[in-house]
Scaffold this motif. Structure first.
Motif, PDB file in Angstrom:
ATOM      1  N   LEU A  61       0.506  -1.060  -0.246  1.00 22.94           N
ATOM      2  CA  LEU A  61       0.434  -0.086   0.120  1.00 22.94           C
ATOM      3  C   LEU A  61       1.175   1.125   0.163  1.00 22.94           C
ATOM      4  O   LEU A  61       0.393   2.218  -0.441  1.00 22.94           O
ATOM      5  N   ARG A  80      -8.445   2.824   3.061  1.00 17.42           N
ATOM      6  CA  ARG A  80      -8.825   3.806   4.278  1.00 17.42           C
ATOM      7  C   ARG A  80      -8.027   4.072   4.772  1.00 17.42           C
ATOM      8  O   ARG A  80      -7.798   4.744   5.235  1.00 17.42           O
ATOM      9  N   GLY A 135      -5.321   1.660   6.869  1.00 16.93           N
ATOM     10  CA  GLY A 135      -4.213   1.624   6.099  1.00 16.93           C
ATOM     11  C   GLY A 135      -3.540   0.702   7.014  1.00 16.93           C
ATOM     12  O   GLY A 135      -2.612   0.442   7.648  1.00 16.93           O
ATOM     13  N   CYS A 172     -10.389  -1.793   7.407  1.00 10.48           N
ATOM     14  CA  CYS A 172     -11.419  -1.522   6.386  1.00 10.48           C
ATOM     15  C   CYS A 172     -11.610  -2.645   5.397  1.00 10.48           C
ATOM     16  O   CYS A 172     -12.940  -2.744   4.399  1.00 10.48           O
ATOM     17  N   GLY A 173     -10.428  -3.592   4.757  1.00 10.42           N
ATOM     18  CA  GLY A 173     -10.744  -4.466   4.165  1.00 10.42           C
ATOM     19  C   GLY A 173     -11.119  -3.876   2.490  1.00 10.42           C
ATOM     20  O   GLY A 173     -11.268  -4.097   1.491  1.00 10.42           O
ATOM     21  N   THR A 174     -10.557  -2.635   1.719  1.00  9.02           N
ATOM     22  CA  THR A 174     -10.973  -2.451   0.728  1.00  9.02           C
ATOM     23  C   THR A 174      -9.828  -1.878   0.548  1.00  9.02           C
ATOM     24  O   THR A 174      -9.477  -1.328  -0.888  1.00  9.02           O
ATOM     25  N   CYS A 228      -2.110  -3.002   2.920  1.00 10.61           N
ATOM     26  CA  CYS A 228      -2.056  -2.576   3.933  1.00 10.61           C
ATOM     27  C   CYS A 228      -0.796  -3.324   4.940  1.00 10.61           C
ATOM     28  O   CYS A 228      -0.860  -3.448   5.571  1.00 10.61           O
TER      29      CYS A 228
HETATM   30  S1  FES Z   1      -6.914   0.072   3.794  1.00 11.15           S
HETATM   31 FE1  FES Z   1      -8.043  -0.624   5.282  1.00 11.15          FE
HETATM   32  S2  FES Z   1      -7.471  -2.903   5.614  1.00 11.15           S
HETATM   33 FE2  FES Z   1      -6.100  -1.738   3.685  1.00 11.15          FE
END
Ligand code: FES
Length: 115
Positions: free
Chosen positions: A26, A39, A41, A45-47, A98
Motif C-alpha cells: 500500500l 481507507r 491503512g 476496512c478491507g478496501t 496494507c
Molecule cells: S486500507 Fe483498510 S484494510 Fe487495508
C-alpha cells in the motif's frame, strides 16, 4: 530491486515500478499515485484488496489472523480460514495491500476499480 506491475482487472497497465523488499505494498502504491483504493491503512476496512501474481505461485501463504478476519467478513475467504491453517497463495487469492510486504521477486498486482 523487484519490479511491480500494477494492472486493472482488464489488463490495462497502471504503472510499473521498482520497490524495496519489505515495503508495504500500500505504501508503494501511495508513493507512486497508483489508484488503489484504501481507507484505514491498518488492516481493518478491507478496501485495499488486491490480487497478486508471481512466479512462485502456487505456494503456501502466510496470512495474519487480522487479514483473514477482514477477508472472511468480506466473503473473500471461507470461514474455515480462521483455523489458522496455511492458505494457498494463488493468483485468485485476495490480499490486503496494507498487510503485504513486497518480496524479492517481481509481482503483477491486479487493482480492482474504485467503488
Ligand atoms: S486500507 Fe483498510 S484494510 Fe487495508
Amino acid at each position: 530491486m523487484p519490479r511491480i506491475l500494477f494492472l486493472t482487472p482488464s489488463g490495462q497497465q497502471l504503472a510499473e515500478i521498482g520497490a524495496e523488499p519489505g515495503s508495504l505494498l500500500l505504501d508503494v502504491a501511495r508513493e507512486h499515485d497508483i489508484p488503489l483504493h484504501w481507507r484505514c491503512g491498518q488492516g481493518t476496512c478491507g478496501t485495499c484488496r488486491v490480487q497478486i501474481r508471481h512466479a512462485q505461485q502456487p505456494r503456501m501463504a502466510g496470512m495474519s489472523r487480522k487479514e483473514r478476519n477482514v477477508l472472511i467478513r468480506q466473503g473473500l475467504l471461507p470461514e474455515s480460514a480462521l483455523s489458522g491453517e496455511p492458505l494457498i497463495d494463488a493468483p485468485q487469492q485476495w490480499r490486503l495491500a496494507c498487510h503485504l510486504p513486497v518480496e524479492e521477486g517481481d509481482w503483477v498486482v491486479i487493482v480492482p476499480p474504485m467503488e
